[in-house]
Design a protein around this motif. Structure first.
Motif: not given
Length: 205
Positions: A124-127, A160-161, A182-184
């Motif tokens: 799962i990967d989404s802005k 980052g969300r 990554q990037s949470n």
């Protein structure tokens, strides 16, 4: 198509929408839609209806780089044979299907993957993950993967969300080997992985 004929659907780089008549197809085993346009707001509609509901033989569902729109997850992925799920770069929002943003409590609920007991890959990967949810509710429930004992590889990036504590998230996943999250904006301590004897790679940067 009849329940007894359709087995595999694979199409890429088109503007073709997702077929709307796939629910309950007992012979459908693989659906792949990569790099497609024209697929927004279809996988799960505003009422929470899931296009692949009741597809008991569906083993792979792959939407890599297909824009699904800022939609919720189904209330549950009720595909008992589903082992591979790729929702990377899809713009998906997550949360419970059919529930307004202001009433959401988690980006992944205990029921989201409860019925997909064969899942080994969750990607799962989404802005948009958790977009518009109340403060403190863009979190993953600690029992999100409780029924996914065969989970081998997880990829989750929210840019980052998504926040919250994930220290107990993988306690029921003895086959887990790869974690790419990554990037949470997770908090608390990292999992101790005592329940994951096969763990090999972890990225929580």
């Amino acid at each position: 198509s009849s329940n007894g004929t359709i087995s595999t659907i694979n199409y890429s780089v088109t503007a073709v929408a997702i077929p709307t008549n796939l629910g309950g197809k007992s012979n459908l085993t693989n659906f792949t839609s990569n790099y497609n346009r024209g697929s927004a707001n279809q996988l799960v509609d505003g009422s929470g209806n899931y296009l692949f509901a009741g597809c008991g033989s569906l083993g792979s569902l792959n939407f890599y780089s297909t824009n699904l729109g800022a939609i919720n997850f189904p209330s549950t992925f009720n595909n008992a044979s589903l082992s591979y799920l790729d929702l990377r770069y899809t713009s998906i929002k997550g949360g419970r299907g059919g529930v307004s943003d202001g009433s959401q409590t988690h980006v992944i609920h205990p029921e989201t993957f409860r019925d997909a007991v064969e899942l080994s890959y969750i990607l799962i990967d989404s802005k948009n993950l958790g977009s518009g949810f109340p403060s403190g509710k863009n979190i993953i429930h600690p029992d999100a993967f409780l029924f996914n004992t065969k989970l081998y590889y997880i990829w989750y990036r929210s840019y980052g969300r998504t926040t919250g504590d994930i220290s107990q998230l993988f306690n029921a996943n003895p086959a887990l080997t790869y974690i790419w999250m990554q990037s949470n904006a997770f908090s608390g301590t990292i999992p101790n992985f005592t329940s994951n004897p096969s763990i090999y790679y972890v990225n929580l940067q």
